[in-house]
Design an enzyme around this catalytic site. Structure first.
Site, PDB file in Angstrom:
ATOM      1  CB  CYS A   1      -1.195   6.878   1.405  1.00  0.00           C
ATOM      2  SG  CYS A   1      -2.351   5.835   2.304  1.00  0.00           S
TER       3      CYS A   1
ATOM      4  CD  GLU B   1      -2.284   2.016   1.834  1.00  0.00           C
ATOM      5  OE1 GLU B   1      -3.129   2.867   1.535  1.00  0.00           O
ATOM      6  OE2 GLU B   1      -1.492   2.159   2.781  1.00  0.00           O
TER       7      GLU B   1
END
Length: 495
Positions: free
Chosen positions: A287, A253
């Site tokens: 993110c 990720e």
């Protein structure tokens, strides 16, 4: 926590000193005061942790534990996290500068992840496959991988560790965690709660240290069956190459440069709050930050005014203060990186409408003002590269076709936001955006039940939801000949 606190590794259910005898400080980013020292791990410490995890994985006490009983352990762990939520929230807020009020919210929802995978634990099964020969039984089953290596970041240590830990344990793996060197404390405390919940020693191990030392050793270890990593795209690429060369799996990720799109028919007041939430919450250190804001030209001025005015009034300060709305960047290099990007934006021709300055907020820490950039375009580095700070680049657009093209013109594909009152447009644009998570008339919504996946350079694999079970299991196909007749031609493939 205090400057006299010294944390050891957590291996085999015990606190273990580092082989090197070395420790490193963790700094409170709001004050620059030393919070504690953590063990500086290396290859020997990682090897010890992996061997402990492997021994537990092969121990019948864990290996043969029923799926339902594994679920009970996960429920107990979730309960313990809830019981210790205030302690964990304060530890993490002091360690990485996140607002205490946000951490309390995260900790209130964190037990749900363990409860979700607890409920899923005894519902993981294979299937019976029909064959052309009725005397042959073919069935599948899902098995745990073995020892999972989890390398976790500093921006949300408990939440992002949980995204890996809960599903990995639910299917019977054991885990070695290498937390960020900036945020070791809460992951070590979590490991203690794992043991308290009744998991066997060695089921979860934590080795603290630096990426080039402990992290690299974990990724390289011959007995690791999978690496699950959250962090930068550059590091993820190295891990992907490493694991591929050894034929083991990885879940990655990675970074993002997410578009937040406001159409002309949107509720602009709500959209402005969504933009603020998308880029200034958590000081932009996420993110999924909505760092590229596209506003239809007819509402561009209104949106810009609303976002800028709110940015100017955001209260910067001590993250433990309930009134604070923006805490510090997690460490000095990150603050300097953000400042460098804003300076780069200026040199590229961007105008800083508000913010654009580092500050210590009167506390001595690593703060940066909420910043709005205008006169930008999608080709500027400040718009194309992940900044990971409270910096929004706001651009106008004219047509749906144009904004979809601009939104997709990026190497990333983690998330996107769409603000519109037109239901047809909402679904149409969601279909065309190249991102794993699309929010419509909201932003930063998340649930353990909802899978998330990065497209393009934002990652590989799935976290959350039932789909992540495949990430932590391997599929076995079993063929059983139930006939007692003599075997036919041995040179013909059976089906």
């Amino acid at each position: 926590m205090s400057e006299t606190t010294r944390y050891q590794h957590f291996i085999g259910g015990e606190h273990v000193a580092p082989t090197s005898g070395e420790y490193f400080p963790s700094i409170n980013p709001a004050t620059r005061n030393v919070l504690y020292e953590a063990a500086r791990g290396g290859a020997d410490d990682i090897d010890r942790a992996v061997r402990s995890a492997r021994a537990t994985f092969e121990d019948p006490a864990w290996r043969d534990l029923s799926q339902t009983k594994r679920g009970h352990l996960l429920r107990r762990l979730g309960d313990l996290i809830g019981e210790n939520a205030e302690e964990l929230a304060r530890m993490e807020s002091s360690d990485n500068g996140k607002l205490l009020r946000e951490m309390r919210g995260q900790l209130a929802g964190l037990p749900e992840y363990y409860l979700y995978y607890a409920g899923l634990a005894d519902k993981i099964h294979g299937s019976v496959i029909p064959t052309s020969d009725r005397s042959v039984l073919n069935y599948t089953k899902r098995e745990p991988l073995g020892v999972v290596g989890a390398i976790t970041p500093w921006n949300s240590p408990l939440t992002l560790t949980t995204s890996k830990l809960a599903p990995a344990l639910s299917v019977g793996n054991t885990v070695v965690i290498k937390p960020s060197e900036y945020t070791s404390a809460t992951v070590l405390r979590l490991a203690e709660l794992v043991l308290e919940a009744g998991f066997p020693p060695g089921a979860v191990n934590v080795v603290t240290g630096f990426g080039a030392e402990a992290g690299q050793a974990l990724a390289d270890h011959r007995d690791i069956a999978k690496i699950s990593f959250t962090g930068s795209t550059a590091t993820g690429a190295r891990i992907a190459a490493n694991t591929a060369s050894r034929f083991i799996g990885s879940t990655l990720e990675l970074g993002g440069k997410s578009p937040n799109i406001v159409f002309e028919d949107a509720n602009v007041a709500n959209a402005a709050m969504g933009v603020v939430a998308g880029i200034f919450a958590a000081a932009g250190q996420t993110c999924i930050a909505g760092s590229r804001v596209f506003a239809h030209r007819s509402v561009y001025d209104e949106l810009l005014e609303r976002v800028t005015e709110r940015a100017r009034t955001i209260k910067i300060g001590d993250p433990l203060d309930e009134a604070t709305e923006l805490g510090p960047l997690a460490f000095e290099d990150q603050r300097d990186k953000v400042a460098g990007y804003v300076d780069l934006g200026r040199s590229e021709g961007a105008k800083v409408l508000t913010g654009g300055n580092a500050t210590d907020a009167g506390l001595g820490g690593f703060f940066y003002e909420p910043t709005v950039l205008v006169d930008v375009d999608n080709d500027m580095r400040v718009v194309r590269e992940e900044i990971f700070g409270p910096v929004a680049a706001i651009m106008p657009f004219e047509t749906e076709e144009e904004v979809v093209r601009l939104a997709n013109d990026t190497e990333y594909g983690l998330a996107a936001g769409v603000w519109t009152s037109n239901l047809s447009r909402a679904h149409r644009v969601a279909d065309r955006l190249e991102a794993g998570t699309i929010w419509i008339n909201t932003y930063r919504a998340m649930s353990p039940m909802s899978p998330r996946q990065g497209f393009k350079n934002s990652g590989v694999g799935v976290e959350h939801g039932t789909e992540t079970i495949k990430e932590y299991t391997r599929l076995k196909s079993v063929w059983v000949n139930t006939s007692e007749d003599p075997v036919a031609d041995p040179f013909v493939l059976r089906s």
